[in-house]
Write a protein that holds these residues in place. Structure first.
Motif, PDB file in Angstrom:
ATOM      1  N   UNK A 233      -0.615  60.077  10.842  1.00  0.00           N
ATOM      2  CA  UNK A 233       0.274  59.413   9.673  1.00  0.00           C
ATOM      3  C   UNK A 233       1.516  59.745   9.977  1.00  0.00           C
ATOM      4  N   UNK A 234       2.336  58.869   9.299  1.00  0.00           N
ATOM      5  CA  UNK A 234       3.519  59.068   9.192  1.00  0.00           C
ATOM      6  C   UNK A 234       4.105  60.017   8.149  1.00  0.00           C
TER       7      UNK A 234
ATOM      8  N   UNK B  98       9.208  47.568  22.709  1.00  0.00           N
ATOM      9  CA  UNK B  98       8.338  48.070  23.612  1.00  0.00           C
ATOM     10  C   UNK B  98       8.975  47.820  25.186  1.00  0.00           C
ATOM     11  N   UNK B  99       9.021  48.868  26.006  1.00  0.00           N
ATOM     12  CA  UNK B  99       9.701  48.324  27.038  1.00  0.00           C
ATOM     13  C   UNK B  99       8.107  48.592  28.364  1.00  0.00           C
ATOM     14  N   UNK B 100       8.852  48.215  29.443  1.00  0.00           N
ATOM     15  CA  UNK B 100       7.596  48.075  30.382  1.00  0.00           C
ATOM     16  C   UNK B 100       6.647  49.164  30.729  1.00  0.00           C
ATOM     17  N   UNK B 101       7.444  50.309  30.250  1.00  0.00           N
ATOM     18  CA  UNK B 101       6.695  51.529  30.308  1.00  0.00           C
ATOM     19  C   UNK B 101       5.610  51.885  29.300  1.00  0.00           C
ATOM     20  N   UNK B 102       5.696  51.152  28.337  1.00  0.00           N
ATOM     21  CA  UNK B 102       4.973  51.324  27.220  1.00  0.00           C
ATOM     22  C   UNK B 102       5.448  52.231  25.754  1.00  0.00           C
ATOM     23  N   UNK B 103       7.006  52.455  25.988  1.00  0.00           N
ATOM     24  CA  UNK B 103       7.650  53.046  24.920  1.00  0.00           C
ATOM     25  C   UNK B 103       8.007  52.341  23.914  1.00  0.00           C
ATOM     26  N   UNK B 104       7.643  52.816  22.709  1.00  0.00           N
ATOM     27  CA  UNK B 104       7.420  52.094  21.260  1.00  0.00           C
ATOM     28  C   UNK B 104       8.988  52.496  20.649  1.00  0.00           C
ATOM     29  N   UNK B 105      10.121  51.462  20.494  1.00  0.00           N
ATOM     30  CA  UNK B 105      11.068  51.654  20.047  1.00  0.00           C
ATOM     31  C   UNK B 105      11.412  51.589  18.425  1.00  0.00           C
ATOM     32  N   UNK B 106      12.287  52.125  17.655  1.00  0.00           N
ATOM     33  CA  UNK B 106      12.308  51.607  16.186  1.00  0.00           C
ATOM     34  C   UNK B 106      12.954  50.502  15.862  1.00  0.00           C
ATOM     35  N   UNK B 107      13.043  49.568  14.772  1.00  0.00           N
ATOM     36  CA  UNK B 107      13.841  48.640  14.419  1.00  0.00           C
ATOM     37  C   UNK B 107      13.957  48.630  13.273  1.00  0.00           C
ATOM     38  N   UNK B 108      14.599  47.435  12.658  1.00  0.00           N
ATOM     39  CA  UNK B 108      15.073  47.259  11.141  1.00  0.00           C
ATOM     40  C   UNK B 108      14.278  46.748  10.356  1.00  0.00           C
ATOM     41  N   UNK B 109      14.517  46.729   8.837  1.00  0.00           N
ATOM     42  CA  UNK B 109      13.886  45.980   8.095  1.00  0.00           C
ATOM     43  C   UNK B 109      12.557  46.617   7.790  1.00  0.00           C
ATOM     44  N   UNK B 110      12.277  47.831   7.932  1.00  0.00           N
ATOM     45  CA  UNK B 110      10.889  48.567   7.626  1.00  0.00           C
ATOM     46  C   UNK B 110      10.492  48.419   6.251  1.00  0.00           C
ATOM     47  N   UNK B 111      11.266  48.335   4.993  1.00  0.00           N
ATOM     48  CA  UNK B 111      10.741  48.064   3.867  1.00  0.00           C
ATOM     49  C   UNK B 111      10.245  46.863   3.623  1.00  0.00           C
TER      50      UNK B 111
ATOM     51  N   UNK C  66       9.585  54.173   1.729  1.00  0.00           N
ATOM     52  CA  UNK C  66       9.512  52.980   1.185  1.00  0.00           C
ATOM     53  C   UNK C  66       7.749  52.426   1.259  1.00  0.00           C
ATOM     54  N   UNK C  67       7.044  53.535   1.287  1.00  0.00           N
ATOM     55  CA  UNK C  67       5.706  53.463   1.349  1.00  0.00           C
ATOM     56  C   UNK C  67       5.234  52.020   0.399  1.00  0.00           C
ATOM     57  N   UNK C  68       3.922  51.552   0.615  1.00  0.00           N
ATOM     58  CA  UNK C  68       3.491  50.461  -0.096  1.00  0.00           C
ATOM     59  C   UNK C  68       2.088  50.904  -0.406  1.00  0.00           C
ATOM     60  N   UNK C  69       1.766  50.869  -1.829  1.00  0.00           N
ATOM     61  CA  UNK C  69       0.390  51.404  -2.156  1.00  0.00           C
ATOM     62  C   UNK C  69      -0.611  50.593  -1.362  1.00  0.00           C
ATOM     63  N   UNK C  70      -1.598  51.491  -0.710  1.00  0.00           N
ATOM     64  CA  UNK C  70      -2.765  51.005  -0.085  1.00  0.00           C
ATOM     65  C   UNK C  70      -2.629  50.510   1.193  1.00  0.00           C
ATOM     66  N   UNK C  71      -1.273  50.787   1.928  1.00  0.00           N
ATOM     67  CA  UNK C  71      -1.180  50.719   2.989  1.00  0.00           C
ATOM     68  C   UNK C  71      -0.748  51.905   3.919  1.00  0.00           C
ATOM     69  N   UNK C  72      -1.671  52.446   4.509  1.00  0.00           N
ATOM     70  CA  UNK C  72      -1.544  53.605   5.341  1.00  0.00           C
ATOM     71  C   UNK C  72      -0.544  53.147   6.439  1.00  0.00           C
ATOM     72  N   UNK C  73       0.128  54.171   6.783  1.00  0.00           N
ATOM     73  CA  UNK C  73       1.069  54.096   8.013  1.00  0.00           C
ATOM     74  C   UNK C  73       0.630  54.869   9.170  1.00  0.00           C
ATOM     75  N   UNK C  74       0.524  54.598  10.365  1.00  0.00           N
ATOM     76  CA  UNK C  74       0.386  55.354  11.547  1.00  0.00           C
ATOM     77  C   UNK C  74       1.487  55.535  12.440  1.00  0.00           C
ATOM     78  N   UNK C  75       1.692  56.571  12.845  1.00  0.00           N
ATOM     79  CA  UNK C  75       3.084  56.913  13.565  1.00  0.00           C
ATOM     80  C   UNK C  75       2.759  56.545  15.089  1.00  0.00           C
ATOM     81  N   UNK C  76       3.373  55.895  15.589  1.00  0.00           N
ATOM     82  CA  UNK C  76       3.226  55.465  17.133  1.00  0.00           C
ATOM     83  C   UNK C  76       4.647  55.584  17.944  1.00  0.00           C
TER      84      UNK C  76
ATOM     85  N   UNK D 260      11.947  56.711   7.258  1.00  0.00           N
ATOM     86  CA  UNK D 260      12.277  55.504   6.326  1.00  0.00           C
ATOM     87  C   UNK D 260      11.182  55.000   5.888  1.00  0.00           C
ATOM     88  N   UNK D 261       9.888  54.733   6.550  1.00  0.00           N
ATOM     89  CA  UNK D 261       8.750  54.202   6.070  1.00  0.00           C
ATOM     90  C   UNK D 261       7.952  54.892   4.873  1.00  0.00           C
ATOM     91  N   UNK D 262       8.025  56.197   5.023  1.00  0.00           N
ATOM     92  CA  UNK D 262       7.778  56.906   4.084  1.00  0.00           C
ATOM     93  C   UNK D 262       8.379  56.910   2.470  1.00  0.00           C
TER      94      UNK D 262
END
Length: 335
Positions: A334-335, A263-276, A303-313, A299-301
């Motif tokens: 959702x993602x 996150x930056x000071x303006x509230x923008x969310x950036x992508x990262x590694x290791x999602x799976x 490597x989706x995990x059963x029972x764990x909804x993923x929300x896009x931000x 990438x998250x879609x």
């Protein structure tokens, strides 16, 4: 024993030894595994992760868990093969994590610095979101600069030539309003006392400077205490944790929320590694939803995990809107 039999036995032993040496010798790969998760609203090693004093704070029934990736830096062939067949792990070339021109110690140091920077950005993003004032605070005084002996770490700059300073960009604007070599009167709060300091600006990189590094701090004590975690990807969850503690409302709605993202000071969310690996770690920690940076959704879609909804931000506002929707019984994007 006949000589031929002895030779065969010695040859077999040597083959066995060489095979074992090859199998268990380090290889140029690392293994990524689900790392620990930490509740930013809770404790780590018996200490609050987000520590706030000097203002009112609230408690929550749920959790806001940051997620991490564990790294096995020197696997052997056996562990690599096991990792390839383990759906929760990833075997990747070593240079992706440890560049050839950096030692492990240098990488760890860089990760620690990025972690500190993510905390600072999280604080700013949370304070801006809440509309709380910030204090423009001196962090360091540049050696041989015009502020040596005049300003010191911890000073809060409140005005320049009588013009109020409420944010770091405003200080920069005021300093640059007059050419280098101009004497400026800075009003400073130091140890509870107000003092005025005369500083003659110096030119650097074509701009007048006062020779200090500054940061925006809240008008109360705010610290984040968390060891053995590096990198910038905890920024979003730290920001949400700070907001949750400073607002009366329980952002979690009593649920275990996990997520990741810079996150930056303006509230923008950036992508990262290791999602799976982070998704697996979140599920193991009991999370019922996962906040995914928009840039990681594809990438998250996969490597989706059963029972764990993923929300896009994509922004802090997106994350807060997702939590609002969850509390209201609606489904966020959702993602």
């Amino acid at each position: 024993m006949k000589r031929r039999g002895f030779t065969v036995l010695v040859g077999a032993l040597l083959t066995f030894v060489l095979t074992m040496a090859a199998v268990y010798a380090p290889i140029p790969y690392v293994i990524l595994k689900p790392g620990p998760t930490v509740d930013t609203l809770g404790k780590d090693k018996d200490a609050e992760v987000i520590q706030i004093s000097g203002t009112d704070v609230s408690t929550s029934a749920g959790q806001l868990r940051l997620t991490t990736v564990g790294v096995q830096p020197e696997p052997n062939l056996v562990s690599a093969i096991l990792g390839w067949f383990d759906g929760t792990e990833a075997v990747v070339p070593r240079e992706l994590i440890y560049p050839p021109d950096e030692t492990e110690e240098q990488v760890d140091k860089r990760n620690a610095e990025e972690f500190q920077n993510s905390q600072s950005s999280a604080e700013k993003a949370a304070l801006h979101e809440l509309g709380l004032p910030t204090l423009v605070t001196v962090v360091t005084v540049t050696a041989d600069g015009p502020s040596v002996g005049k300003l010191q770490a911890g000073d809060v700059i409140t005005a320049v030539d009588g013009e109020p300073v409420a944010a770091a960009p405003r200080l920069t604007e005021l300093v640059r309003a007059k050419p280098a070599g101009t004497e400026r009167a800075l009003t400073v709060t130091r140890a509870g006392q107000t003092v005025t300091v005369a500083i003659t600006t110096q030119e650097k990189d074509g701009q007048p400077r006062i020779g200090v590094e500054i940061d925006e701090k809240p008008p109360f004590q705010l610290d984040i205490k968390l060891d053995e975690i590096g990198g910038p990807s905890a920024g979003l969850m730290f920001t949400l944790g700070i907001i949750d503690k400073l607002k009366p409302e329980d952002l979690t709605g009593g649920k275990i929320i996990a997520g990741t993202g810079t996150i930056d000071a303006d509230g923008n969310v950036g992508d990262i590694g290791g999602i799976p690996q982070k998704l697996v770690g979140a599920k193991r920690a009991g999370a019922v939803v996962f906040l995914v940076p928009a840039g990681n959704c594809a990438e998250a879609k996969q490597n989706a995990v059963d029972g764990l909804p993923m929300f896009k931000v994509a922004t802090l506002d997106d994350a807060l809107a997702a939590l609002d929707a969850l509390r209201a019984g609606r489904t966020p994007e959702l993602c």
